[in-house]
Design a protein around this motif. Sequence first.
Motif, mmCIF file in Angstrom:
data_model
loop_
_atom_site.group_PDB
_atom_site.id
_atom_site.type_symbol
_atom_site.label_atom_id
_atom_site.label_comp_id
_atom_site.label_asym_id
_atom_site.label_seq_id
_atom_site.Cartn_x
_atom_site.Cartn_y
_atom_site.Cartn_z
ATOM 1 N N LEU A 1781 1.268 6.691 5.955
ATOM 2 C CA LEU A 1781 1.065 6.734 4.540
ATOM 3 C C LEU A 1781 2.587 6.618 3.780
ATOM 4 N N THR A 1782 3.466 7.404 4.190
ATOM 5 C CA THR A 1782 4.695 7.355 3.743
ATOM 6 C C THR A 1782 5.451 5.834 3.902
ATOM 7 N N ARG A 1784 4.012 2.973 4.144
ATOM 8 C CA ARG A 1784 3.359 2.080 3.436
ATOM 9 C C ARG A 1784 3.750 2.045 1.976
ATOM 10 N N LEU A 1785 3.502 3.461 1.537
ATOM 11 C CA LEU A 1785 4.214 3.587 0.123
ATOM 12 C C LEU A 1785 5.624 3.009 -0.071
ATOM 13 N N THR A 1786 6.588 3.331 0.832
ATOM 14 C CA THR A 1786 7.853 2.845 0.789
ATOM 15 C C THR A 1786 7.877 1.361 0.885
ATOM 16 N N ILE A 1788 5.399 -0.422 -0.378
ATOM 17 C CA ILE A 1788 4.801 -0.895 -1.794
ATOM 18 C C ILE A 1788 5.932 -0.914 -2.746
ATOM 19 N N PHE A 1789 6.688 0.222 -2.439
ATOM 20 C CA PHE A 1789 8.002 0.336 -3.789
ATOM 21 C C PHE A 1789 8.957 -0.498 -3.651
ATOM 22 N N ILE A 1896 2.416 -6.271 -1.347
ATOM 23 C CA ILE A 1896 1.572 -5.104 -1.674
ATOM 24 C C ILE A 1896 0.084 -5.167 -0.881
ATOM 25 N N VAL A 1900 -1.555 -2.648 1.767
ATOM 26 C CA VAL A 1900 -2.992 -1.992 1.607
ATOM 27 C C VAL A 1900 -4.033 -2.871 2.002
#
Length: 1971
Positions: A1781-1782, A1784-1786, A1788-1789, A1896, A1900
């Motif tokens: 998750l981390t 993937r969030l990185t 996206i950011f 993105i 996801v």
Amino acid sequence: MSEITVVDPIPDTNTSRALTTSTSTSHHDTSPEPFDSERVPVTLGTDIRRFLRVANRVEPDDPRIAYLCRVHAFEMAHIKDKYSSGRGVRQFKTSLLQRLEQDEETTVTKRKEKSDLRELGRLYRKYKNDIRRYSDSWENREKLANAREIAPVLYEVQQRFTNTACPQGLAETDIFSPYNILPLDHQGNQQAIMQLPEIKAVLTALRNIHGLPVTQDLQNPRAFVDLFDCLQCWFGFQEGNVANQREHLILLLANTHIRQARKETPVLKLEDGAVDELMKKFFKNYTNWCKFLGRKRNIRFPYVKQDVQQYKILYIALYLLIWGEAANLRFMPECLCYIFHHMAYELHGMLTGAVSSTTWEKVMPAYGGEPESFLKNVVTPIYRVIDEEAEKNKSGMADHSTWRNYDDLNEYFWSPDCFQIGWPMRQDHDFFFTNPDKEKCTKSHGTAEAKENRGHEDEEMGLKSEGDEETRILLFLNSTNLTAIGCESYQAMEARATPDEVREKKKWIGKTNFVENRSFWQIFRSFDRMWSFFILSLQALIIMACHDMDSPFQMFDAIVFEDVMSIFITSAILKLLLVQSLKKFVLAAILDIAFTWKARHTMEFYQRLKYVLKLVVAMIWTIVLPVCYADSRRKDTCHSTGYGSWPGEWCLSSYMVAVAFYLMTNAVEMVLFLVPAVSKYIEITNCQLFMKLSWWTQPRLFVGRGMQEGLYTLFWLLLLSSKFSFSYTFEIKPLIGPTRQIMKIGVKEYDWHELFPKVKSNAGAIVAIWSPVILVYFMDTQIWYSVFCTIFGGVYGILHHLGEIRTLGTLRSRFHSLPSAFNVCLIPPLLKNDQARKGKGFFPKRFQEELKTEKNNVAKFVQVWNQIIASFRLEDLISNRELDLMTIPLRPELFSGLVRWPVFLLANKLSTALNMARDFEGKDEYLFRKIRKDHHMDCAVKECYESLKLILETLVVGEKEKRIVSGILNAVEESIERLTLLEDFHMSELPTLHAKCVELVELLVEGNIHHYGKVVKVLQDIFEVVTRDMMTDNFRILDLLCSSEQIDGDTMHFSRFPEPQLFASNSGQQSINFPLPDNASLNEQVKRFYLLLTVEDTATDMPANLEAQRRISFFATSLFMDMPNAPKVRNMMSFSVMTPYYMEEVNFSTEDLHSDEEEVPIMFYMSVIYPDEWKNFLERMECEDLDGLRSAGKEEELRRWASFRGQTLSRTVRGMMYYRKALKLQAFLDMADDDDLLQSFDDVERGNSALSAQLDALADMKFTYVISCQMFGSQKASGDPRAHDILDLMIRYPSLRVAYVEEKEETAQDKPKVYSSILVKADNGFDQEVYRIKLPGPPNIGEGKPENQNHGIIFTRGEALQTIDMNQDNYLEEAFKIRNVLQEFLRHQRQQPPTILGLREHIFTGSVSSLAWFMSYQETSFVTIGQRLLAHPLRVRFHYGHPDFFDRMFHITRGGISKASKTINLSEDVFAGFNSTLRRGYITYHEYLQVGKGRDVCLNQISKFEAKVANGNSEQTVSRDIYRLARRFDFFRMLSCYFTTIGFYVNSLISVIGIYVFLYGQLYLVLSGLERALLLQARMQNIESLETALASQSFIQLGLLTGLPMVMEIGLEKGFLTAVKDFVLMQLQLAAVFFTFSLGTKAHYYGRTILHGGAKYRPTGRKVVVFHASFTENYRLYSRSHFVKGFELLLLLIVYDLFRRSYESSMAYVLITYSIWFMSVTWLFAPFLFNPSGFNWGNIVDDWKDWNKWINQQGGIGIQQDKSWESWWNEEQAHLRHSGLTARLTEIFLSLRFFIYQYGLVYHLDISQDNKNFLVYVLSWVVIFAIFLLVQAAVKLGRLQFSASYHLIFRLFKACLFLGVLATIISLSVICQLSLKDLIVCCLAFLPTGWGLILIAQAVRPKIQDTGLWELTRVLAQAYDYGMGAVLFAPIACLAWMPIVSAFQTRFLFNEAFKRRLHIQPILAGKKKQS
């Protein structure tokens, strides 16, 4: 046979040995072809193969015997697999049965006896008699070996036919027993190696079983029962393992014994010192392990001194047997210690007859001595744990924290908890539980067995067996988790406390000591001291710059000092520019807890408590320090108003007191750093006091203790001083003024909707300006390291004489000193005090007087030199003529110190001397002095005179002629002695005499008897020239002539000779002996004399081949370097070489050489690239061309020649076997007398079989070469030609061994496959099995290469081990220095010997293309100057190069020569260095010996290699090894470790990020209008500081980071003028483009792997042919790593340029962005610039067609990514599928940065009419979604409804849609003033947005994959890829129209080839040349 069902055979088309299946009776007289004996299915075993081989061997003479052997083989196959269920069994049996049916009738007629039984008996008796006849005959050893192989087979067949044992059976001495090196049975007693005294001494000790118990219980006792047989009987080891380790230990003891033997006379008693030395090496790790865990060693010796040696050998043998059968457990050294600990206890109990205090029975092994008992009961259970845990890795996709790797399992044995496993091991222990998702309950019972185990454990711990309950209770109370007592004691207590059954809940114990978390924070966590230091230094520098300090002493002013002391406050947690030191402690504490959370189950309570306390203490300091600082600032009592005397202005405020307490721990660390001996002792000792004192600072681990050094402090002090001075002056201080001005200016109006209008001081602008500078500050230390590496490495190289002999001219001038240097370095000293003969002075004066000591050493040098030159000829580096010119003749004069130098040194010296004498005017002594000044000229003149004198004395046999010749020679010698030569002879006629001598020698060399008259005529001419034209006083010669014939002297004229004439036949008697006698020595002298007379100046450039020049120069240079003295071969250390091999090329096949499937056939490529070697090869083969080779049947030689120039296994094997050749020659030199030295070594070896046997024995004792070819079995079974090539290698090199893994299917359905490690050798043209060791399962659990090495390492021998990859090479001249290298293990200048010896590599693939040249220089600089500095003084060299030598016993007892955990150990080699350093090993580096190495030569191959290395470094970043090295090293050694390992890749990533940060910062300033406002309002110019920052980045971007050490190394080895020229030439050949492109590769793959994982091995192919890569292939490889990033940089630069033009000059823009433009263009077009024929129009057309086909091809299951864009696109996202998750969030950011364009640009549209409302941005998103959704939905709907049936309607629909969009644009332009600029800006705004949305969506994907959004994403991504491809393709296609571009590309790509005058154009033309 009638009951056997026969099916049709499957024809075998792969094997060269076709099976004869015809049953026709019309060809009975034709001998059938041999049956293929090698294609026996694995399931049938290898026994059948023996009978088939013997059948083939005896078939020519005894076909009936062959038939009977095959019948027996068939019956064996049928018995083993009656139903033919095994793979390939049915086909094999069918083929064999058909052959039997064919031979059944035909062989009966050829029978020599009346019956088959008598036929068998006849042949059996024949071979049995041969065995007895030749048993003592060394000359007939081949016949003896043949008889011993055939006789046992015939004996078994005979038994089958008689069903009874033969009355005259074979004795044990008659049975052939395969062996590896030592034939330990009766038949080998007469072999030379068994006659060595050291072997006999060891065998005597090993066979001493006196006093051992239960020896009568040995099963199948052999003639010689030894200690290994006892251990096999007691513990159940495998027979193959026992035989293997028996030989292993014998060789180890023998080699150690001979070095320690003090007497020269052989004594058959093993030295105690040899056994003690091995005991120390083998059990040092075990001893440390016992001390670490607080256990007593179970190695105990008897009181009787005579039995001590026997016990020691037993313990060593036990450990070796455990290690040899441990399989994958060998990667777990402490696990092996645990096993040995228990088995040694059992062994001691058996030896002493100890009785268990619990059971009152004798101590016996827990698992008994049944066959394979150790494998089944000990190895297999632990192996299953390893295997099951590795399966959870999911091929590298699973997170490291979810499974236990080798290190986790091994480190469990670092804790006393391991003893809970017990012995026998408890299978229900948590250690064996591998599924964390499952819970199991097991029952433990208080049985008698448990009681026995309890007693066993108590005795191990040193507890009283009587039951000291008080001691046991204390141990129980003072231990955590009952770790001190052990599992069995705990069970016993539990049984006494609760006699009922106790249920235990099993749990997965998880990671041990460390968890590999994939996070960038891991970099900070490992090197927190370094990052904290740089952050604090940055803050201090900023504070100092803010105070406008001009001198560093001003820092001690009270105000400045207190501000600087504010670095200890954590206020920087909220402010970016004020990062405080306490962030380190808070963050480090949190990170430690977070990163070790999954290892909490294996942590002790006190370790968990420490982490919690660290967090609490860090939080306390976070509160205390800010409060104290605020209090002291508020009181403000200590500040003065000026810069006065700082000591008087100090006061102890509360903050200062708090800081003092805060720094107390650091003060202790500083004191320990200054006294490394104390620090090392504290870490190593097991004293409880020191253990408790060091509890807070470091976790107590078994490794990583005592690694303090102190040699590198000065290096880092100088480097850091330079770095901080530069950073302060050029990076930080110039920004302070502009920053103050920015903060003062108030900007109220922006060009967009400002989201944070209330932020004061223009913080955004400050961040934009400072961010890239701060990033450069953190990475420029790498640049300074490169600079200092260049300086220190260069000085170190000069001091060690590197490059002392650079050119052939220098070599010729120094050649006379080579024999003396050779004597010092490579000849063993006669006396021990001679060890001091070799000084260490800078100048090699020590070589000057060596010739006076040992005269025969000159002859030894000549022997070695001639062998080197002969090897050059065999490698086709030189021609036959060059061979003659470079060979030194072996003459008796060598013992008098007179050396006849090679002719190439004397070339043209005679002609020069003759010219000098002809034109000389003066005295004789001046002429002689002038000639003697040139040593080689003096030698040439003397040798030519002596040779002419010898030839005349041999040629002239007439009495009169002999007197005349003698008179002339005497006259010459007398004139020389009287110094009247110039007076007595006219020197002007010397050229005429020279020409006549040449004519004479030519006739003598030709030796044609028909030229007798010509020889007479030439001799007469010579006589006339000398006597008439040269001699001033010829009357003396006239008197000699007239003494036999009365002639009137007054009327005599020399123009008329007397009758009969001189040198003519007289009365039937010849006056000359022509042709000369057929004498080899005389012929050699005549030939050499002819060369001396005729060789011109061109010979001074011999050898002409560049590789030969390089090798000779380096060999000569190395003789002047510092190296240990060479011992005698018999006294040297023994060693092995091991090469892991998988499926690479062994030899190029004939089809491959001439195949047109490649761009150009390999054979054609080789002949063009190596034209001189090809010409020499044809000369050696005595052929004119390729067709001549084919017609002469020399295809095999052609294959070898080509293979030796590729990166093939055969090249590696040939090179490594030079070791054996060198050792044999050196052994010969050690024992040879003067007469032997005057003969060629090859002649002596061929003529003296006894000497040859002794040399072979010594070579076998010292050297072993094993190829770990794990796939050899399957290759052989499938008929792979590579198996046949490997067999050919073993036949060509009989000492070569191959180890492979056999996978055997059991015929029973419920039985698993059986895996075995097998060692084979060549015997009689076949592979012969030597050892077979069964494995617990498939060995490839982890990474393939280290598992392959681990499988083969048990078959290696010796005390040292060299690991060689199969793309490496070796040279004979380097092999002669192997004794010196191995002496480094014994000549250590520290307290401990080295554990790894590093060697340099020569990259042999850099001779043609520019890319190969760049890569060669880059690699060379790393493996020379780089590693030179790493080893000394930095002490952080690990294992980088495969030529390194390992201390074999050190590493086999500490986990092996590499690590094998999946994924994490992708770069397996470097982890061997990590492991060695962590275990207090010492790694050195030596440059006097080099090994060749091949590298990739094409850009795609190079990029794949660099991607693999970057992946490996990212895995190293998260590994426990790097973490422990960083934490355990002192500060400066930690810096060395960082910047020489992962730091290079981290800084590469930072440099790329810095460019992005700068450009996005400028984008923010430009689009927001902030920069324009600041410049226009304040006229602030901050360009200078930014230029400084960008200049630092340009160093990396332009490749200077690697360029500086490269230039230095080239300068050292080739001269600094050459280095400058090469560096300039490299830049002209676009080297900067290549290195900048490589920077992008490293940064991309390192960063992506850290974030998402996905590291994997990337095969590069190692192709030899330079080929053109298609556009599609380049796009697939570089799209995401380079092209996307290049387009992003290009977009940033364009936008920045568009919106800064109104207020900023173009020159400023160029100065700021030139390097970024260069980088972006490089990343976009470098693959096409470096693509051969990349601008050829034909290739362009083909690439475009292939691109369109690929982009439109639909993907799916089974469609490879090179066939379809869709398949490639899905594969390209593989790293995201398993990301956390981390991550993937990185992702996206990071993707959000693409939305900045749209946000900033929409406010600059004319259509927006300067409206700054946020609704403008929202409206832009509405437009985007409207366009994308409507258009894509319409297109998709149209495809579904109309594309299949109404294609025309579908096209009309798309046309209408296009017209509608066009109408909309026109309407907007009319109504809303939409301009053309707006359309361009919209493209610049919306294209990045679309790409950001794609990224993105990919992140996801699991959430949207089943929706229509994913299909929309795919279509959009395809459109983007097509667009990027078209943009890239357009300029390439345009340039392809201009032929000059293609010509320019060819020139810079292949400039090296043009310099060597190679015809490269035919290669680039590819297949077109065939037409």
